[in-house]
Scaffold this motif. Structure first.
Motif, short mmCIF file in Angstrom:
data_model
loop_
_atom_site.label_atom_id
_atom_site.label_comp_id
_atom_site.label_asym_id
_atom_site.label_seq_id
_atom_site.Cartn_x
_atom_site.Cartn_y
_atom_site.Cartn_z
N ARG A 180 15.85 71.72 23.12
CA ARG A 180 14.43 71.87 22.77
C ARG A 180 14.06 71.09 21.51
O ARG A 180 12.96 70.58 21.39
CB ARG A 180 14.04 73.34 22.65
CG ARG A 180 14.69 74.07 21.51
CD ARG A 180 14.37 75.58 21.50
NE ARG A 180 15.03 76.27 20.44
CZ ARG A 180 16.31 76.60 20.41
NH1 ARG A 180 17.08 76.29 21.43
NH2 ARG A 180 16.83 77.24 19.38
N LYS A 229 13.73 67.44 22.62
CA LYS A 229 12.47 67.26 23.36
C LYS A 229 11.28 67.30 22.42
O LYS A 229 10.37 66.47 22.53
CB LYS A 229 12.33 68.33 24.45
CG LYS A 229 13.31 68.14 25.57
CD LYS A 229 13.03 68.89 26.84
CE LYS A 229 12.63 70.31 26.75
NZ LYS A 229 12.68 71.00 28.05
N GLN A 274 8.69 64.23 21.79
CA GLN A 274 7.28 64.43 22.10
C GLN A 274 6.39 64.04 20.94
O GLN A 274 5.30 63.51 21.14
CB GLN A 274 7.02 65.88 22.52
CG GLN A 274 7.53 66.20 23.91
CD GLN A 274 7.42 67.68 24.27
OE1 GLN A 274 7.18 68.53 23.41
NE2 GLN A 274 7.63 67.98 25.54
N SER A 311 9.04 60.39 26.59
CA SER A 311 9.32 61.36 27.65
C SER A 311 10.81 61.63 27.82
O SER A 311 11.65 60.74 27.66
CB SER A 311 8.76 60.82 28.96
OG SER A 311 9.12 61.66 30.04
N THR A 312 11.11 62.86 28.21
CA THR A 312 12.46 63.25 28.63
C THR A 312 12.44 63.70 30.09
O THR A 312 13.39 64.31 30.57
CB THR A 312 13.03 64.39 27.76
OG1 THR A 312 12.16 65.52 27.85
CG2 THR A 312 13.19 63.95 26.32
N SER A 313 11.37 63.37 30.78
CA SER A 313 11.19 63.79 32.16
C SER A 313 12.38 63.39 33.04
O SER A 313 12.84 62.25 33.00
CB SER A 313 9.91 63.16 32.72
OG SER A 313 9.74 63.51 34.06
#
Length: 152
Positions: free
Chosen positions: A53, A56, A60, A65-67
């Motif tokens: 987290r 991420k 952000q 992106s970490t998609s």
């Protein structure tokens, strides 16, 4: 096509941060057809987990992106499949060489050896300093991208 694999212990903090930063730089420089980026861990602690987290959240902040990213463990085919195996610290270099029987392979190296820092990327899992990790990943990725472009 050149292929880059970033490697840390668990593949949830440092190596996915470097992967995401590098993918972002590759895209911004119009090199997605020439450079592929991935990441892996030397351990099996977090297989299939998304980035931490803290990783991420930091990415952000910078619109990165970490998609679709999920942790995976280093596999023997990585030595063959990737041109650059970029380890976050000395321990990851040793573990990668041992796991892949890669002694003497110049494509296995410590990430920040490309920069003036020539040190390990501290693990924010322990330090809690995701900003330092981001800053070092950005500098390292910019330097690595220059090296790869020269190698293309």
């Amino acid at each position: 096509m050149k292929q880059v694999l970033f490697i840390c212990l668990g593949n949830i903090c440092r190596s996915p941060m470097a992967e995401a930063v590098m993918r972002d730089l590759v895209e911004k420089n119009g090199l997605t057809s020439k450079i592929k980026v991935d990441s892996a861990g030397t351990s099996d602690y977090h297989i299939d987990e998304p980035p931490h987290r803290g990783t991420k959240a930091k990415l952000q902040e910078y619109g990165i992106s970490t998609s679709g990213m999920k942790a995976r463990q280093l596999r023997s085919s990585d030595l063959r499949d990737f041109d650059y195996l970029v380890c976050m610290d000395d321990s990851n270099v040793s573990n990668t060489i041992e796991m892949l029987r890669a002694e003497g392979h110049a494509k296995v190296f410590r990430f920040l050896d490309l920069t003036p820092h020539k040190k390990d990327v501290p693990d924010p899992w322990y330090t809690g300093d995701f900003q330092e990790t981001y800053d070092l990943c950005l500098e390292g990725c910019e330097t690595l991208l220059e090296k790869i472009e020269a190698d293309l």
